[in-house]
Design a protein around this motif. Structure first.
Motif, mmCIF file in Angstrom:
data_model
loop_
_atom_site.group_PDB
_atom_site.id
_atom_site.type_symbol
_atom_site.label_atom_id
_atom_site.label_comp_id
_atom_site.label_asym_id
_atom_site.label_seq_id
_atom_site.Cartn_x
_atom_site.Cartn_y
_atom_site.Cartn_z
ATOM 1 N N ILE A 32 6.476 -1.532 16.949
ATOM 2 C CA ILE A 32 5.744 -2.051 17.848
ATOM 3 C C ILE A 32 5.832 -1.252 18.973
ATOM 4 O O ILE A 32 4.870 -0.858 19.643
ATOM 5 C CB ILE A 32 6.146 -3.575 18.032
ATOM 6 N N GLN A 33 6.910 -0.914 19.700
ATOM 7 C CA GLN A 33 7.320 -0.173 20.626
ATOM 8 C C GLN A 33 6.891 1.275 20.463
ATOM 9 O O GLN A 33 6.271 1.814 21.310
ATOM 10 C CB GLN A 33 8.745 -0.146 21.064
ATOM 11 N N LEU A 34 7.262 1.904 19.500
ATOM 12 C CA LEU A 34 6.880 3.516 19.127
ATOM 13 C C LEU A 34 5.403 3.432 19.133
ATOM 14 O O LEU A 34 4.700 4.540 19.503
ATOM 15 C CB LEU A 34 7.401 3.957 17.700
ATOM 16 N N SER A 35 4.576 2.551 18.562
ATOM 17 C CA SER A 35 3.187 2.788 18.316
ATOM 18 C C SER A 35 2.428 2.462 19.550
ATOM 19 O O SER A 35 1.497 3.110 19.662
ATOM 20 C CB SER A 35 2.645 1.690 17.080
ATOM 21 N N GLN A 36 2.967 1.886 20.523
ATOM 22 C CA GLN A 36 2.312 1.879 21.744
ATOM 23 C C GLN A 36 2.755 3.301 22.595
ATOM 24 O O GLN A 36 1.839 3.552 23.352
ATOM 25 C CB GLN A 36 2.987 0.754 22.756
ATOM 26 N N GLU A 37 3.667 3.962 22.440
ATOM 27 C CA GLU A 37 4.248 5.190 23.173
ATOM 28 C C GLU A 37 3.467 6.144 22.390
ATOM 29 O O GLU A 37 2.966 7.075 23.267
ATOM 30 C CB GLU A 37 5.651 5.054 23.158
ATOM 31 N N THR A 38 3.438 6.264 21.296
ATOM 32 C CA THR A 38 2.908 7.376 20.419
ATOM 33 C C THR A 38 2.085 7.016 19.163
ATOM 34 O O THR A 38 2.956 6.803 18.190
ATOM 35 C CB THR A 38 4.025 8.754 20.091
ATOM 36 N N PRO A 39 0.879 6.575 19.260
ATOM 37 C CA PRO A 39 0.299 6.061 18.189
ATOM 38 C C PRO A 39 0.537 6.980 16.895
ATOM 39 O O PRO A 39 0.421 8.121 16.822
ATOM 40 C CB PRO A 39 -1.361 5.904 18.648
ATOM 41 N N LYS A 40 0.587 6.246 15.826
ATOM 42 C CA LYS A 40 0.594 6.881 14.379
ATOM 43 C C LYS A 40 0.399 5.727 13.395
ATOM 44 O O LYS A 40 0.846 4.364 13.661
ATOM 45 C CB LYS A 40 2.124 7.340 14.475
ATOM 46 N N MET A 41 0.037 6.004 12.145
ATOM 47 C CA MET A 41 -0.027 4.992 11.411
ATOM 48 C C MET A 41 1.257 4.528 10.822
ATOM 49 O O MET A 41 2.404 5.259 10.863
ATOM 50 C CB MET A 41 -0.657 5.680 9.950
ATOM 51 N N ILE A 42 1.249 3.335 10.314
ATOM 52 C CA ILE A 42 2.371 2.563 9.887
ATOM 53 C C ILE A 42 2.458 2.150 8.346
ATOM 54 O O ILE A 42 1.374 1.912 7.819
ATOM 55 C CB ILE A 42 2.390 1.425 10.669
ATOM 56 N N LEU A 43 3.385 2.782 7.685
ATOM 57 C CA LEU A 43 3.812 2.521 6.292
ATOM 58 C C LEU A 43 4.906 1.574 6.191
ATOM 59 O O LEU A 43 6.006 1.624 6.683
ATOM 60 C CB LEU A 43 4.230 3.785 5.577
ATOM 61 N N VAL A 44 4.554 -0.030 5.713
ATOM 62 C CA VAL A 44 5.412 -1.021 5.365
ATOM 63 C C VAL A 44 5.827 -1.143 4.045
ATOM 64 O O VAL A 44 4.969 -1.336 3.076
ATOM 65 C CB VAL A 44 4.860 -2.087 5.993
ATOM 66 N N ASP A 45 6.925 -0.848 3.773
ATOM 67 C CA ASP A 45 7.396 -1.125 2.378
ATOM 68 C C ASP A 45 7.941 -2.593 2.228
ATOM 69 O O ASP A 45 9.015 -2.551 2.731
ATOM 70 C CB ASP A 45 8.595 0.027 2.271
ATOM 71 N N VAL A 46 7.307 -3.399 1.620
ATOM 72 C CA VAL A 46 7.437 -4.510 1.487
ATOM 73 C C VAL A 46 8.243 -5.019 0.228
ATOM 74 O O VAL A 46 7.688 -4.404 -0.952
ATOM 75 C CB VAL A 46 6.369 -5.330 1.445
ATOM 76 N N TYR A 47 9.637 -5.330 0.164
ATOM 77 C CA TYR A 47 10.419 -5.468 -1.078
ATOM 78 C C TYR A 47 11.125 -6.706 -1.015
ATOM 79 O O TYR A 47 11.259 -7.456 -0.285
ATOM 80 C CB TYR A 47 11.250 -4.189 -1.045
ATOM 81 N N THR A 48 11.853 -6.740 -2.107
ATOM 82 C CA THR A 48 12.719 -8.002 -2.248
ATOM 83 C C THR A 48 14.006 -7.542 -2.972
ATOM 84 O O THR A 48 13.952 -6.277 -3.537
ATOM 85 C CB THR A 48 12.329 -9.093 -3.344
ATOM 86 N N ASP A 49 15.138 -8.030 -2.732
ATOM 87 C CA ASP A 49 16.443 -7.616 -3.126
ATOM 88 C C ASP A 49 16.548 -7.708 -4.874
ATOM 89 O O ASP A 49 17.481 -6.688 -5.361
ATOM 90 C CB ASP A 49 17.743 -8.490 -2.569
ATOM 91 N N TRP A 50 15.801 -8.215 -5.480
ATOM 92 C CA TRP A 50 16.088 -8.648 -6.730
ATOM 93 C C TRP A 50 14.930 -7.751 -7.765
ATOM 94 O O TRP A 50 15.154 -7.328 -8.715
ATOM 95 C CB TRP A 50 15.948 -10.103 -7.385
ATOM 96 N N CYS A 51 14.001 -7.001 -6.764
ATOM 97 C CA CYS A 51 12.949 -6.131 -7.335
ATOM 98 C C CYS A 51 13.496 -4.681 -8.001
ATOM 99 O O CYS A 51 13.946 -4.015 -7.213
ATOM 100 C CB CYS A 51 11.961 -6.139 -6.320
ATOM 101 N N GLY A 52 13.313 -4.435 -9.263
ATOM 102 C CA GLY A 52 13.941 -3.415 -9.851
ATOM 103 C C GLY A 52 13.046 -2.080 -9.656
ATOM 104 O O GLY A 52 13.518 -1.036 -9.360
ATOM 105 N N TRP A 53 11.863 -2.305 -9.638
ATOM 106 C CA TRP A 53 10.805 -1.231 -9.244
ATOM 107 C C TRP A 53 11.116 -0.796 -7.780
ATOM 108 O O TRP A 53 10.983 0.303 -7.332
ATOM 109 C CB TRP A 53 9.502 -1.688 -9.723
ATOM 110 N N CYS A 54 11.497 -1.637 -6.775
ATOM 111 C CA CYS A 54 11.613 -1.387 -5.555
ATOM 112 C C CYS A 54 12.982 -0.474 -5.411
ATOM 113 O O CYS A 54 12.669 0.519 -4.780
ATOM 114 C CB CYS A 54 11.884 -2.811 -4.480
ATOM 115 N N LYS A 55 13.969 -0.914 -6.034
ATOM 116 C CA LYS A 55 15.073 -0.145 -6.246
ATOM 117 C C LYS A 55 14.762 1.321 -6.860
ATOM 118 O O LYS A 55 15.325 2.326 -6.288
ATOM 119 C CB LYS A 55 16.228 -0.855 -6.992
ATOM 120 N N LYS A 56 13.900 1.448 -7.729
ATOM 121 C CA LYS A 56 13.649 2.413 -8.320
ATOM 122 C C LYS A 56 12.765 3.669 -7.369
ATOM 123 O O LYS A 56 12.916 4.660 -7.334
ATOM 124 C CB LYS A 56 12.633 2.441 -9.530
ATOM 125 N N MET A 57 11.904 2.798 -6.492
ATOM 126 C CA MET A 57 11.259 3.646 -5.378
ATOM 127 C C MET A 57 12.031 4.080 -4.599
ATOM 128 O O MET A 57 12.019 5.323 -4.138
ATOM 129 C CB MET A 57 10.280 2.685 -4.596
#
Length: 148
Positions: A32-57
């Protein structure tokens, strides 16, 4: 003394090299702070602790040098645990937990990558596991389409 200085320099160099061998993950608050100072696209990796594919990523895709370079250059990257009720932050005047934010982003499967513009508006989602090359291709295509 000279050997100690050389060893210190080598250790520093190794640490700097290693630091660039990883995606720089930020908290939602930091972005939130960084994008105000220096605008850039944001990549949000939404995961869970039990997600096997998340761990593989994490283990395979996010350690690929091309992915690391592309993400670090073009995005602020955020990890968001879709089941974390404790980590809280304020976004646009409202308090969210990571779980609430994932729900607000309408994420229903994991892993899921929410792409936000520099104004922190959701652009799209890229759901599911992705190998390194297709992941970079999808992000590149998305940026090209967004910037035209």
């Amino acid at each position: 003394m000279k050997q100690l200085l050389i060893m210190g320099f080598l250790l520093f160099t190794v640490q700097q090299t290693m630091a660039q061998d990883k995606i720089k993950w930020y908290s939602f608050e930091e972005v939130i702070q960084l994008s105000q100072e220096t605008p850039k696209m944001i990549l949000v990796d939404v995961y869970t602790d039990w997600c096997g594919w998340c761990k593989k990523m994490d283990k395979e895709t996010f350690t690929d040098k091309a992915v690391i370079a592309y993400v670090n250059e073009n995005f602020y990257a955020v990890k968001l645990n879709a089941e974390d009720k404790k980590t809280k932050f304020t976004f646009r005047g409202k308090e969210y937990s990571e779980e609430n934010m994932a729900r607000a982003m309408q994420v229903r499967s994991y892993p899921n990558f929410v792409i936000m513009d520099a104004a922190m508006e959701n652009i799209t989602q890229l759901p599911g596991y992705r190998e390194a090359s297709p992941f970079v291709s999808a992000l590149t295509s998305l940026l090209e389409n967004f910037n035209h």
